[in-house]
Design a protein around this motif. Structure first.
Motif, PDB file in Angstrom:
ATOM      1  N   SER A  12      25.716  -7.580 -65.077  1.00 44.38           N
ATOM      2  CA  SER A  12      26.238  -7.838 -66.421  1.00 44.38           C
ATOM      3  C   SER A  12      26.909  -9.205 -66.498  1.00 44.38           C
ATOM      4  O   SER A  12      26.747  -9.946 -67.485  1.00 44.38           O
ATOM      5  N   VAL A  13      27.671  -9.559 -65.460  1.00 47.62           N
ATOM      6  CA  VAL A  13      28.320 -10.871 -65.438  1.00 47.62           C
ATOM      7  C   VAL A  13      27.274 -11.985 -65.417  1.00 47.62           C
ATOM      8  O   VAL A  13      27.376 -12.984 -66.146  1.00 47.62           O
ATOM      9  N   LEU A  14      26.243 -11.806 -64.588  1.00 44.62           N
ATOM     10  CA  LEU A  14      25.203 -12.833 -64.469  1.00 44.62           C
ATOM     11  C   LEU A  14      24.452 -13.022 -65.786  1.00 44.62           C
ATOM     12  O   LEU A  14      24.248 -14.163 -66.250  1.00 44.62           O
ATOM     13  N   VAL A  15      24.054 -11.936 -66.411  1.00 41.79           N
ATOM     14  CA  VAL A  15      23.300 -12.042 -67.664  1.00 41.79           C
ATOM     15  C   VAL A  15      24.176 -12.635 -68.769  1.00 41.79           C
ATOM     16  O   VAL A  15      23.703 -13.450 -69.588  1.00 41.79           O
ATOM     17  N   THR A  16      25.452 -12.256 -68.808  1.00 43.77           N
ATOM     18  CA  THR A  16      26.345 -12.813 -69.825  1.00 43.77           C
ATOM     19  C   THR A  16      26.543 -14.309 -69.626  1.00 43.77           C
ATOM     20  O   THR A  16      26.566 -15.090 -70.597  1.00 43.77           O
ATOM     21  N   ALA A  17      26.674 -14.736 -68.362  1.00 43.64           N
ATOM     22  CA  ALA A  17      26.836 -16.159 -68.088  1.00 43.64           C
ATOM     23  C   ALA A  17      25.590 -16.955 -68.477  1.00 43.64           C
ATOM     24  O   ALA A  17      25.686 -18.094 -68.958  1.00 43.64           O
ATOM     25  N   VAL A  18      24.410 -16.364 -68.276  1.00 41.85           N
ATOM     26  CA  VAL A  18      23.164 -17.071 -68.567  1.00 41.85           C
ATOM     27  C   VAL A  18      22.892 -17.117 -70.069  1.00 41.85           C
ATOM     28  O   VAL A  18      22.477 -18.149 -70.616  1.00 41.85           O
ATOM     29  N   THR A  19      23.129 -15.993 -70.745  1.00 43.73           N
ATOM     30  CA  THR A  19      22.754 -15.895 -72.149  1.00 43.73           C
ATOM     31  C   THR A  19      23.898 -16.199 -73.116  1.00 43.73           C
ATOM     32  O   THR A  19      23.639 -16.377 -74.324  1.00 43.73           O
ATOM     33  N   ALA A  20      25.148 -16.197 -72.627  1.00 47.55           N
ATOM     34  CA  ALA A  20      26.321 -16.383 -73.485  1.00 47.55           C
ATOM     35  C   ALA A  20      26.369 -15.347 -74.598  1.00 47.55           C
ATOM     36  O   ALA A  20      26.831 -15.620 -75.715  1.00 47.55           O
ATOM     37  N   ASN A  21      25.919 -14.127 -74.282  1.00 45.61           N
ATOM     38  CA  ASN A  21      25.901 -13.041 -75.247  1.00 45.61           C
ATOM     39  C   ASN A  21      27.246 -12.310 -75.188  1.00 45.61           C
ATOM     40  O   ASN A  21      27.534 -11.587 -74.235  1.00 45.61           O
ATOM     41  N   SER A  22      28.061 -12.524 -76.204  1.00 42.56           N
ATOM     42  CA  SER A  22      29.402 -11.916 -76.208  1.00 42.56           C
ATOM     43  C   SER A  22      29.362 -10.398 -76.364  1.00 42.56           C
ATOM     44  O   SER A  22      30.356  -9.721 -76.097  1.00 42.56           O
TER      45      SER A  22
END
Length: 326
Positions: A12-22
């Motif tokens: 979840s951290v990795l995908v959020t960092a890549v996509t900037a999906n809040s």
């Protein structure tokens, strides 16, 4: 459960960092705050309890006990505490007291109270408190002077996740074990001197834990600083620490946390040994009762096959015959 949860949190951290999906931020907060506490509750549940501690009972203790403790602590700390050198003592007393009250509330209907059940249920309430509190700290860490930032949130969850096993869950487990041991065989919970002393003891550990960084700074300044630095702190000015002072503060801070953890775990180990002795004594008493019951059964006279039981009126006279003069 622990490794699966950590893998999902990292993804979840990795995908959020890549996509900037809040929209993924709540997922990070919930996974990071709940994985470690829930894993330790399951571990405690699998390592022994009575039949009354079911999964629904533990779920209720985790959620209801944790939330009630958090709400009570927030109200009392807001209206009773003010900035002072003794503020963390008040924080420790309030939070440990409200967790004890929450534990009594969720365990009020239990008929059997053993030391081991108190350890497991107390740890569950404490870990529930820690999980919801960590979620709040993680959200607050996102708000920085430069706007919302993901990495302070991640750092906060990593630090609190590593320290979770020696925090709220440990302290409430100790109080719960003492409470259930004091209430064993009673219809209601008995809050005697043992429970009061246990509550004061864990509150002191809690206060030392929260104030350890400040204690480390004070001790480091006393050992290496000048008088003007201490006077500056008294006036609200925090002087810049030298590299040597920074290293000493870090050493004292983590060394103090380690010492507090060792004390708490040693206390828990002693209660676990007591729980084991209580279980052995209960098993021995049950075997003695079964042996006495078996002895009573074997003492009852039974007639042998093919014969009549003895008459309650004494021996019967012999039948009339030639030898009896009849």
């Amino acid at each position: 459960m622990l490794w699966s949860g950590l893998a999902l949190w990292a993804a979840s951290v990795l995908v959020t960092a890549v996509t900037a999906n809040s929209n993924l931020v709540p997922t990070i907060v919930l996974l990071g705050s709940f994985v470690v506490p829930v894993a330790f509750v399951v571990w405690a549940y699998e390592h022994g309890r009575s039949g009354e501690l079911t999964v629904p009972c533990l779920f209720r203790a985790f959620v209801v006990g944790g939330v009630l403790g958090l709400l009570g602590a927030s109200l009392l700390e807001t209206y009773l505490l003010h900035p002072s050198p003794w503020m963390y003592v008040g924080v420790g007393l309030i939070e440990e007291a409200v967790k004890l009250a929450a534990l009594i509330y969720v365990a009020f209907r239990l008929r059997e109270r053993t030391t081991r059940d108190g350890l497991v249920l107390g740890a569950t309430v404490g870990f529930g408190f820690a999980a919801f509190e960590s979620a709040g700290y993680a959200l607050n860490a996102m708000y920085t002077v430069h706007g919302l930032s993901l990495w302070p949130l991640v750092e906060t969850e990593i630090l609190r996740g590593v320290l979770t096993p020696v925090g709220h869950g440990l302290w409430t487990a100790i109080v719960g074990g003492v409470l259930f041991a004091s209430s064993r065989g009673r219809r209601r919970f008995h809050i005697g001197w043992a429970v009061v002393l246990a509550l004061l003891g864990v509150s002191l550990l809690h206060a030392l834990w929260d104030s350890m960084h400040g204690i480390a700074i004070f001790v480091a300044l006393q050992l290496t600083g000048d008088g003007w630095e201490a006077r500056g702190i008294d006036q609200g000015y925090l002087p810049r620490a030298t590299p040597g002072q920074s290293d000493l503060i870090t050493l004292l801070d983590w060394g103090g946390l380690l010492a507090i953890s060792v004390l708490g775990l040693s206390w828990l180990r002693a209660l676990t040994a007591r729980a084991r002795r209580d279980e052995e004594e209960a098993a021995a008493a049950e075997l003695d009762e079964e042996a006495e019951e078996q002895a009573r059964i074997t003492e009852v006279p039974y007639a042998t096959p093919g014969s009549l039981p003895p008459s309650p009126f004494g021996p019967e006279p012999p039948p009339p015959g030639r030898d009896s003069g009849g």
